[in-house]
Design an enzyme around this catalytic site. Structure first.
Site, PDB file in Angstrom:
ATOM      1  N   LYS A 125       0.952  -1.228  -0.182  1.00 50.56           N
ATOM      2  CA  LYS A 125       0.028   0.346  -0.017  1.00 50.56           C
ATOM      3  C   LYS A 125       1.130   1.570   0.153  1.00 50.56           C
ATOM      4  O   LYS A 125       2.027   1.081   0.162  1.00 50.56           O
ATOM      5  CB  LYS A 125      -1.326   0.090   1.298  1.00 50.56           C
ATOM      6  CG  LYS A 125      -2.254  -1.299   0.894  1.00 50.56           C
ATOM      7  CD  LYS A 125      -3.111  -0.397   1.066  1.00 50.56           C
ATOM      8  CE  LYS A 125      -4.517  -1.526   1.317  1.00 50.56           C
ATOM      9  NZ  LYS A 125      -4.990  -1.580   2.163  1.00 50.56           N
ATOM     10  N   HIS A 128       2.026   7.121   2.915  1.00 50.79           N
ATOM     11  CA  HIS A 128       1.091   8.541   2.065  1.00 50.79           C
ATOM     12  C   HIS A 128       1.941   9.409   3.500  1.00 50.79           C
ATOM     13  O   HIS A 128       2.606   9.264   4.311  1.00 50.79           O
ATOM     14  CB  HIS A 128       0.103   8.281   2.092  1.00 50.79           C
ATOM     15  CG  HIS A 128      -0.599   7.329   3.405  1.00 50.79           C
ATOM     16  ND1 HIS A 128      -0.729   8.389   4.913  1.00 50.79           N
ATOM     17  CD2 HIS A 128      -1.241   6.495   3.783  1.00 50.79           C
ATOM     18  CE1 HIS A 128      -1.329   7.722   5.661  1.00 50.79           C
ATOM     19  NE2 HIS A 128      -1.322   6.647   4.882  1.00 50.79           N
ATOM     20  N   HIS A 131       2.330   8.988   7.005  1.00 56.35           N
ATOM     21  CA  HIS A 131       3.056   7.962   7.303  1.00 56.35           C
ATOM     22  C   HIS A 131       3.970   8.825   7.418  1.00 56.35           C
ATOM     23  O   HIS A 131       5.104   8.157   8.534  1.00 56.35           O
ATOM     24  CB  HIS A 131       3.419   6.553   6.636  1.00 56.35           C
ATOM     25  CG  HIS A 131       1.869   5.336   6.391  1.00 56.35           C
ATOM     26  ND1 HIS A 131       1.730   5.930   5.365  1.00 56.35           N
ATOM     27  CD2 HIS A 131       1.975   4.965   7.555  1.00 56.35           C
ATOM     28  CE1 HIS A 131       0.220   4.767   5.689  1.00 56.35           C
ATOM     29  NE2 HIS A 131       0.548   3.961   7.383  1.00 56.35           N
TER      30      HIS A 131
HETATM   31  N1  ARG Z   1      -0.301   0.103  10.154  1.00 55.27           N
HETATM   32  C1  ARG Z   1      -1.173   0.931  10.681  1.00 55.27           C
HETATM   33  C2  ARG Z   1      -1.202   2.266   9.843  1.00 55.27           C
HETATM   34  O1  ARG Z   1      -0.789   2.561   8.584  1.00 55.27           O
HETATM   35  C3  ARG Z   1      -0.559   1.649  12.018  1.00 55.27           C
HETATM   36  C4  ARG Z   1       0.245   1.022  12.770  1.00 55.27           C
HETATM   37  C5  ARG Z   1       0.125   1.721  14.537  1.00 55.27           C
HETATM   38  N2  ARG Z   1       0.388   0.882  15.167  1.00 55.27           N
HETATM   39  C6  ARG Z   1       0.350   0.239  15.564  1.00 55.27           C
HETATM   40  N3  ARG Z   1       0.617  -0.764  17.148  1.00 55.27           N
HETATM   41  N4  ARG Z   1      -0.896  -0.189  15.914  1.00 55.27           N
HETATM   42  O2  ARG Z   1      -2.405   2.574  10.020  1.00 55.27           O
END
Ligand code: ARG
Length: 563
Positions: A125, A128, A131
């Site tokens: 993915k 963005h 992030h």
């Molecule tokens: N991968 C998730 C996202 O892009 C964020 C993860 C955040 N960390 C966690 N421990 N839940 O939205």
């Protein structure tokens, strides 16, 4: 030397009060002519059964005058201190020049481990702009804690698990073309994933196929695992390019998939504690006592979800690292999720749940319409970074076309400008993204702070090697003293940034320091000053450059030597 601490020690030796308490109570007077520090005597008045005025007068008489305190005066229940300026300047600048990049560091974190989870993109993915904000914020938070002596661990909790990978496997087997995927992995994988959804609308058997592939993945069947691994590696390779640009190295990339076999234990623990409840076929933990909606642990089909993986990860991290604090730098949009799973940990009796902190990053709002992405509504981090560097190069080409290493400088300045913009305000506020405000060499911007640094550096270069020690009694102006005062408060600033989990405290600091230096630079000669004055001013300049590099470094901003 920490002058505030030295003053507090003096108070403590004369009155019935701990040094730490005196430190806490001490204030900066509202006007500089009232002194550098003020100690309010009201608390002492209660213990000593004397009026605050009397106590202040008494202390003012008794306090020793030396190279720390020049003058002490009682004024309306306050004891105002005037620190010995020359002593202060000498101590502060010498300390900075001695300690270099260690200046402002401390041992408060010794023996304590702080985990900083940040970035955490989803494989296959796009990475963005949200992030990118998390990446930059987390990186700064980690550096700030490290400066204070904590043992920090950088975790990237990759989104590499979920039913979508069944779909991606199916899509790949149908339309995947390795040659194209190798060239532009994320976009191509995204493309076939989108195509899968379109096709599945027409032909629902595709969804059954995807479910089957996901099951294969869960059961560890080799083909499914190999494909998933390939998607993961290709994505990670892309993400790492950006991390290299920002000089970020993670200690661990164990993402959600890593915790998939650790979830049954979580379910057991919750069952044991009688926390699991059934709700229309699913298993939940009721969080009414926290005024929160229930936390979903197991779906009706037995599949576990995001929160369960986070519970497993938190428990694993406590066991593996025995953390003092576990920080999660993730968008504010997920605030509820974090509140929920932290509350579940608390209910399950993990007393360390209180040491888990969600540092919620803000949304990016665009002042320039122009930035709207070329690929729909997702803004790709890479595009923003490339454009910032490109635009900075254009500016350099028009302002300073003969500059050496233009590309390298443009990279440092352009990326510094992004970091500065993201870390300019406290986290409750939206980040306003405007190319113009971001890249201006004037006002409050990353490039402007860097420009002040480069200015200082160029003076030092022109001065060449200076022999002889600086006599700081030659630094007599208010402008100079103001700079040194700011330099002296660097450590406190770093501590405050850590305590509040707010890198902007440091952004504010470097901006103010750069401003103070500019003011000085514009109104006082340095190289053309009298020899003794020149030497002292050069030492001051060196100290400013030192602290600017360290402060900017804590934000993840690199300083160019010229620009
Ligand atoms: N991968 C998730 C996202 O892009 C964020 C993860 C955040 N960390 C966690 N421990 N839940 O939205």
């Amino acid at each position: 030397m920490d002058f505030k601490l030295e003053v507090a020690k003096k108070i403590s030796s004369l009155a019935d009060m701990e040094t730490e308490k005196a430190m806490e109570l001490m204030e900066i007077p509202p006007q500089p002519n009232m002194g550098d520090y003020a100690f309010p005597c009201f608390q002492l008045a209660k213990v000593m059964r004397k009026s605050p005025n009397m106590i202040a007068k008494d202390l003012a008489e008794k306090i020793e005058r030396d190279d720390i305190v020049e003058k002490a005066e009682a004024a309306g229940g306050y004891l105002n201190f005037f620190i010995n300026k020359t002593g202060f300047i000498k101590h502060t600048i010498s300390q900075i020049l001695d300690q270099g990049s260690k200046y402002g560091s401390s041992k408060e974190g010794e023996g304590k481990t702080v985990l900083v989870e940040f970035s955490s993109p989803n494989i296959a993915k796009p990475f963005h702009i949200g992030h990118l904000v998390n990446t930059i914020t987390g990186n700064a938070i980690e550096k700030i804690f490290k400066h204070l002596g904590y043992n920090t661990i950088k975790l990237n909790h990759l989104g590499d698990y979920g039913t979508q990978f069944g779909k991606l496997i199916s899509a790949y087997k149908r339309w995947g073309n390795d040659e194209i995927i190798e060239k532009d992995p994320i976009n191509e994988l995204l493309k076939i994933y989108v195509k899968f959804h379109e096709e599945a609308e027409k032909d629902p058997t595709l969804d059954d196929e995807a479910r089957l592939y996901f099951k294969h993945l869960e059961d560890g069947e080799s083909e499914a695992i190999a494909l998933w691994q390939k998607f993961r590696e290709l994505s990670l390779k892309e993400f790492k390019k950006l991390y290299v640009d920002f000089n970020i190295e993670f200690d661990s990339y164990t993402g959600e998939s890593f915790y998939s076999d650790k979830m049954p234990e979580v379910v057991e623990i919750l069952k044991d504690k009688k926390l699991l409840k059934e709700s229309s076929g699913a298993q939940i933990v009721d969080l009414e006592q926290f005024n929160l909606p229930p936390c979903l642990i197991l779906k009706s089909d037995g599949a576990t979800i995001y929160a369960t993986r986070d519970l497993a990860a938190a428990i694993y991290r406590k066991r593996t690292y025995d953390f003092y604090k576990s920080l999660y730098v993730v968008g504010n949009t997920q605030a509820l999720h974090f509140k929920q799973f932290f509350s579940v940990l608390e209910l399950a009796g993990f007393e360390w749940a209180k040491d888990c902190v969600h540092i919620g990053t803000s949304l990016v709002k665009f002042a320039d319409r122009k930035l709207a992405s070329r690929k729909g509504d997702v803004i790709y981090a890479k595009e923003v970074v490339d454009e910032a560097v490109e635009k900075t190069l254009e500016i350099i080409n028009s302002k300073n076309p003969n500059l050496e290493n233009k590309e390298e400088v443009a990279k440092k300045v352009g990326m510094g400008a992004i970091i500065y913009t993201f870390l300019k305000n406290n986290m409750g506020r939206d980040i306003v993204f405007s190319w113009e405000d971001m890249l201006t060499f004037e006002g409050e911007s990353g490039p402007n702070v860097l420009y002040s640094y480069v200015r200082g550096k160029s003076i030092l270069k022109k001065a060449g090697n200076i022999s002889g020690n600086a006599d700081f009694s030659y630094l007599k102006t208010e402008d100079e003293f103001n700079i040194v005062k700011q330099l002296g408060s660097f450590k406190e600033t770093v501590e405050q940034a850590a305590e509040r989990y707010e890198p902007f405290v440091i952004t504010r600091y470097v901006t103010d320091l750069a401003k103070a230096y500019n003011k000085f630079y514009n109104s006082h000669p340095i190289l053309s000053a009298e020899e003794e004055v020149k030497i002292a001013r050069l030492a001051l300049t060196k100290a400013v450059c030192n602290v600017l590099t360290t402060g900017l470094g804590l934000l993840g901003i690199q300083t160019p030597e010229s620009m």
